[in-house]
Design a protein around this motif. Structure first.
Motif, PDB file in Angstrom:
ATOM      1  N   ASP A 208       0.861  -1.178   0.000  1.00  0.00           N
ATOM      2  CA  ASP A 208       0.000   0.000   0.000  1.00  0.00           C
ATOM      3  C   ASP A 208       0.901   1.232   0.000  1.00  0.00           C
ATOM      4  O   ASP A 208       1.665   1.445   0.938  1.00  0.00           O
ATOM      5  N   PHE A 209       0.813   2.047  -1.062  1.00  0.00           N
ATOM      6  CA  PHE A 209       1.689   3.208  -1.172  1.00  0.00           C
ATOM      7  C   PHE A 209       1.391   4.250  -0.104  1.00  0.00           C
ATOM      8  O   PHE A 209       2.314   4.879   0.434  1.00  0.00           O
ATOM      9  N   LEU A 210       0.100   4.450   0.218  1.00  0.00           N
ATOM     10  CA  LEU A 210      -0.242   5.453   1.222  1.00  0.00           C
ATOM     11  C   LEU A 210       0.284   5.046   2.594  1.00  0.00           C
ATOM     12  O   LEU A 210       0.839   5.872   3.322  1.00  0.00           O
ATOM     13  N   THR A 211       0.141   3.778   2.948  1.00  0.00           N
ATOM     14  CA  THR A 211       0.667   3.315   4.233  1.00  0.00           C
ATOM     15  C   THR A 211       2.172   3.425   4.275  1.00  0.00           C
ATOM     16  O   THR A 211       2.746   3.829   5.295  1.00  0.00           O
ATOM     17  N   ALA A 212       2.851   3.087   3.161  1.00  0.00           N
ATOM     18  CA  ALA A 212       4.310   3.210   3.119  1.00  0.00           C
ATOM     19  C   ALA A 212       4.743   4.668   3.302  1.00  0.00           C
ATOM     20  O   ALA A 212       5.723   4.951   4.012  1.00  0.00           O
ATOM     21  N   ALA A 213       4.016   5.598   2.680  1.00  0.00           N
ATOM     22  CA  ALA A 213       4.355   7.013   2.842  1.00  0.00           C
ATOM     23  C   ALA A 213       4.131   7.471   4.284  1.00  0.00           C
ATOM     24  O   ALA A 213       4.928   8.246   4.835  1.00  0.00           O
ATOM     25  N   ARG A 214       3.059   7.005   4.915  1.00  0.00           N
ATOM     26  CA  ARG A 214       2.809   7.388   6.309  1.00  0.00           C
ATOM     27  C   ARG A 214       3.874   6.788   7.243  1.00  0.00           C
ATOM     28  O   ARG A 214       4.252   7.418   8.231  1.00  0.00           O
ATOM     29  N   VAL A 215       4.323   5.575   6.937  1.00  0.00           N
ATOM     30  CA  VAL A 215       5.402   4.978   7.736  1.00  0.00           C
ATOM     31  C   VAL A 215       6.665   5.812   7.616  1.00  0.00           C
ATOM     32  O   VAL A 215       7.351   6.097   8.604  1.00  0.00           O
ATOM     33  N   ARG A 216       6.992   6.220   6.404  1.00  0.00           N
ATOM     34  CA  ARG A 216       8.173   7.069   6.196  1.00  0.00           C
ATOM     35  C   ARG A 216       8.063   8.365   6.982  1.00  0.00           C
ATOM     36  O   ARG A 216       9.018   8.777   7.663  1.00  0.00           O
ATOM     37  N   ASP A 217       6.906   9.024   6.907  1.00  0.00           N
ATOM     38  CA  ASP A 217       6.740  10.294   7.608  1.00  0.00           C
ATOM     39  C   ASP A 217       6.833  10.109   9.119  1.00  0.00           C
ATOM     40  O   ASP A 217       7.411  10.942   9.832  1.00  0.00           O
ATOM     41  N   ALA A 218       6.236   9.029   9.635  1.00  0.00           N
ATOM     42  CA  ALA A 218       6.273   8.797  11.084  1.00  0.00           C
ATOM     43  C   ALA A 218       7.694   8.538  11.567  1.00  0.00           C
ATOM     44  O   ALA A 218       8.103   9.038  12.628  1.00  0.00           O
ATOM     45  N   ILE A 219       8.458   7.783  10.787  1.00  0.00           N
ATOM     46  CA  ILE A 219       9.844   7.502  11.185  1.00  0.00           C
ATOM     47  C   ILE A 219      10.687   8.764  11.107  1.00  0.00           C
ATOM     48  O   ILE A 219      11.499   9.056  12.002  1.00  0.00           O
ATOM     49  N   ASN A 220      10.510   9.554  10.050  1.00  0.00           N
ATOM     50  CA  ASN A 220      11.301  10.780   9.905  1.00  0.00           C
ATOM     51  C   ASN A 220      10.928  11.819  10.954  1.00  0.00           C
ATOM     52  O   ASN A 220      11.756  12.669  11.319  1.00  0.00           O
ATOM     53  N   THR A 221       9.697  11.796  11.430  1.00  0.00           N
ATOM     54  CA  THR A 221       9.324  12.699  12.522  1.00  0.00           C
ATOM     55  C   THR A 221      10.079  12.336  13.788  1.00  0.00           C
ATOM     56  O   THR A 221      10.510  13.221  14.545  1.00  0.00           O
ATOM     57  N   ARG A 222      10.245  11.053  14.035  1.00  0.00           N
ATOM     58  CA  ARG A 222      10.977  10.579  15.217  1.00  0.00           C
ATOM     59  C   ARG A 222      12.483  10.636  15.002  1.00  0.00           C
ATOM     60  O   ARG A 222      13.233  11.061  15.889  1.00  0.00           O
ATOM     61  N   LEU A 223      12.939  10.224  13.806  1.00  0.00           N
ATOM     62  CA  LEU A 223      14.369  10.204  13.474  1.00  0.00           C
ATOM     63  C   LEU A 223      14.542  10.893  12.129  1.00  0.00           C
ATOM     64  O   LEU A 223      14.472  10.248  11.081  1.00  0.00           O
ATOM     65  N   PRO A 224      14.729  12.208  12.099  1.00  0.00           N
ATOM     66  CA  PRO A 224      14.762  12.958  10.843  1.00  0.00           C
ATOM     67  C   PRO A 224      15.810  12.430   9.869  1.00  0.00           C
ATOM     68  O   PRO A 224      16.930  12.081  10.248  1.00  0.00           O
ATOM     69  N   GLY A 225      15.396  12.346   8.574  1.00  0.00           N
ATOM     70  CA  GLY A 225      16.315  11.949   7.519  1.00  0.00           C
ATOM     71  C   GLY A 225      16.678  10.478   7.514  1.00  0.00           C
ATOM     72  O   GLY A 225      17.667  10.097   6.884  1.00  0.00           O
ATOM     73  N   THR A 226      15.883   9.640   8.141  1.00  0.00           N
ATOM     74  CA  THR A 226      16.230   8.218   8.253  1.00  0.00           C
ATOM     75  C   THR A 226      15.570   7.371   7.182  1.00  0.00           C
ATOM     76  O   THR A 226      16.200   6.462   6.636  1.00  0.00           O
ATOM     77  N   ALA A 227      14.305   7.632   6.839  1.00  0.00           N
ATOM     78  CA  ALA A 227      13.517   6.730   6.006  1.00  0.00           C
ATOM     79  C   ALA A 227      13.223   7.322   4.644  1.00  0.00           C
ATOM     80  O   ALA A 227      12.992   8.527   4.500  1.00  0.00           O
ATOM     81  N   THR A 228      13.228   6.452   3.632  1.00  0.00           N
ATOM     82  CA  THR A 228      12.801   6.777   2.277  1.00  0.00           C
ATOM     83  C   THR A 228      11.995   5.603   1.729  1.00  0.00           C
ATOM     84  O   THR A 228      12.281   4.446   2.043  1.00  0.00           O
ATOM     85  N   VAL A 229      10.993   5.903   0.903  1.00  0.00           N
ATOM     86  CA  VAL A 229      10.139   4.867   0.327  1.00  0.00           C
ATOM     87  C   VAL A 229      10.771   4.367  -0.965  1.00  0.00           C
ATOM     88  O   VAL A 229      11.115   5.157  -1.851  1.00  0.00           O
ATOM     89  N   GLU A 230      10.899   3.043  -1.087  1.00  0.00           N
ATOM     90  CA  GLU A 230      11.416   2.438  -2.310  1.00  0.00           C
ATOM     91  C   GLU A 230      10.298   1.973  -3.233  1.00  0.00           C
ATOM     92  O   GLU A 230      10.403   2.074  -4.446  1.00  0.00           O
ATOM     93  N   ASP A 231       9.230   1.419  -2.658  1.00  0.00           N
ATOM     94  CA  ASP A 231       8.070   1.007  -3.446  1.00  0.00           C
ATOM     95  C   ASP A 231       6.883   0.882  -2.495  1.00  0.00           C
ATOM     96  O   ASP A 231       6.935   1.368  -1.357  1.00  0.00           O
ATOM     97  N   GLY A 232       5.813   0.225  -2.940  1.00  0.00           N
ATOM     98  CA  GLY A 232       4.620   0.120  -2.117  1.00  0.00           C
ATOM     99  C   GLY A 232       4.761  -0.778  -0.916  1.00  0.00           C
ATOM    100  O   GLY A 232       3.846  -0.839  -0.085  1.00  0.00           O
ATOM    101  N   VAL A 233       5.865  -1.478  -0.795  1.00  0.00           N
ATOM    102  CA  VAL A 233       6.087  -2.389   0.329  1.00  0.00           C
ATOM    103  C   VAL A 233       7.278  -1.981   1.180  1.00  0.00           C
ATOM    104  O   VAL A 233       7.229  -2.076   2.414  1.00  0.00           O
ATOM    105  N   THR A 234       8.350  -1.511   0.557  1.00  0.00           N
ATOM    106  CA  THR A 234       9.644  -1.351   1.223  1.00  0.00           C
ATOM    107  C   THR A 234       9.919   0.095   1.593  1.00  0.00           C
ATOM    108  O   THR A 234       9.718   1.007   0.780  1.00  0.00           O
ATOM    109  N   VAL A 235      10.396   0.271   2.818  1.00  0.00           N
ATOM    110  CA  VAL A 235      10.899   1.558   3.306  1.00  0.00           C
ATOM    111  C   VAL A 235      12.358   1.345   3.703  1.00  0.00           C
ATOM    112  O   VAL A 235      12.658   0.488   4.550  1.00  0.00           O
TER     113      VAL A 235
END
Length: 378
Positions: A208-235
């Motif tokens: 799910d692309f929307l869930t992957a994007a929300r996971v990225r945003d949540a991680i970067n809010t806690r640890l800035p600059g840590t997460a990037t989305v590769e596809d609909g499954v992988t962060v």
């Protein structure tokens, strides 16, 4: 001068105002009812269990083994050969007290040599029961053909089978499958990729692309600059190479709360059992449903016709058929645009539909373009 004395009302008023303010703050605070932990939405790549299998022999059975099955005999010859005993050629020993079995186990992530794992033992021949048996030392292999564990021990069997001489038998549960708690010893560790690499990947259980994007945003809010989305499954996560720091950051990431995207509208139909499951995202376009049942009854009433006295006629059978039709009168259910799941269920219950009828109605709604959902038939 002493301070003035306060009345009871003046003393309780500040405490009462504070309690009301706290209640108001709690009431107005945003409630995150749908938030889920990241560890419930996915897992780190490589941090998973691995399946192990093996072929062995269970001995000590009370006459419920495989008897003279060839592969059991070969297995016993191999076991006796490891013990220094060689059976003469052409000898086929009776093995009613032994059974050929397959052993399966899961090797957890980060399992180290010496740790214990549970194993499951299942018969592959004519053995009737494994109750009372013991598994002989057996290697367990991974998908690469390497030995990762050794299994041995007494079986715990939850089933029971009893046979009589007249052929009657009683079976309770499954007596041909047993389990050995901590019956396997890990001999080799599996590399998970946790130690090396600049990026560590975290995978969603469901794409799910929307869930992957929300996971990225949540991680970067806690640890800035840590997460990037590769596809609909992988962060992808950029974490320090130090194992201690990396493990601490992974533990913190797993406990982050995220609002997953709403699941797609989907209707699951089990055609064999008539089970229908509709999720809350299903919506309907304007549609009217009328479902009735037509019953046709045909009754045959043959009558014997006798000829007149002293005539040369003969007795005949005359057929009399009665045909009756009955059609149940059902009301029409009207769905307005955007009808929710509860509205759909209530209306179909008013129509008095059975599970098989419900499947037919849903398929018709899908063909009519009124059902905005994916139909999955299993």
């Amino acid at each position: 001068m002493p301070p003035p004395m306060l009345s009871r009302r003046e003393r309780w008023l500040p405490a009462l105002l504070a309690a009301l303010l706290a209640s108001l703050i709690v009431f107005l605070a945003p409630l995150d009812a749908h938030a889920e932990r990241l560890r419930d939405l996915g897992q780190f790549q490589g941090v998973r269990s691995n399946q192990l299998t093996g072929y062995g022999v269970v001995v000590g059975l009370p006459g419920t083994g495989d008897d003279n099955l060839e592969y059991t005999t070969q297995a016993m010859k191999g076991v006796s050969g490891r013990m220094g005993l060689t059976l003469p050629p052409g000898i086929s020993p009776g093995l009613k007290n032994a059974a050929a079995v397959m052993i399966t186990a899961d090797l957890p992530a980060f399992a180290k040599p010496g740790q214990r794992i549970d194993v499951t033992v299942s018969t592959i021949g004519k053995a009737k029961s494994l109750r009372g048996g013991a598994l002989i030392l057996t290697p367990l292999y991974g998908a690469d053909g390497q030995i990762y564990a050794m299994a041995q021990g007494n079986l715990a069997v939850g089933g029971l089978g009893v046979s009589a001489r007249d052929g009657s038998n009683v079976t309770i549960n499954i007596p041909t499958v047993g389990r050995i708690a901590e019956g396997g010893s890990v001999e080799r560790a599996v590399s998970t990729g946790f130690e090396g690499g600049e990026a560590l990947r975290w995978n969603l259980f469901n794409s799910d692309f929307l869930t992957a994007a929300r996971v990225r945003d949540a991680i970067n809010t806690r640890l800035p600059g840590t997460a990037t989305v590769e596809d609909g499954v992988t962060v992808a996560l950029r974490l320090p190479g130090d194992p201690d720091t990396r493990a601490s950051m992974m533990a913190a990431i797993e406990m982050i709360d995220v609002d997953p995207a709403e699941t797609p509208a989907r209707v699951i139909v089990n055609s064999r059992t008539g089970t229908v499951v509709i999720n809350s995202a299903v919506r309907l376009s304007p549609a009217a449903i009328s479902h009735g049942k037509l019953t046709v009854r045909i009754q045959e009433n043959p009558m014997v016709v006798q000829p007149a006295p002293f005539s040369r006629g003969r007795t005949e059978v005359e057929q009399h058929s009665a045909i009756d039709t009955e059609e149940e009168r059902r009301s029409v259910a009207l769905f307005k645009g955007g009808a929710s799941l509860s509205r759909v269920v209530d209306a179909l219950n008013l129509l008095g539909v059975t599970p098989s009828d419900l499947v037919a109605i849903l398929e018709a709604l899908k063909q009519a373009g009124a059902l905005k959902a994916e139909m999955v038939v299993i």
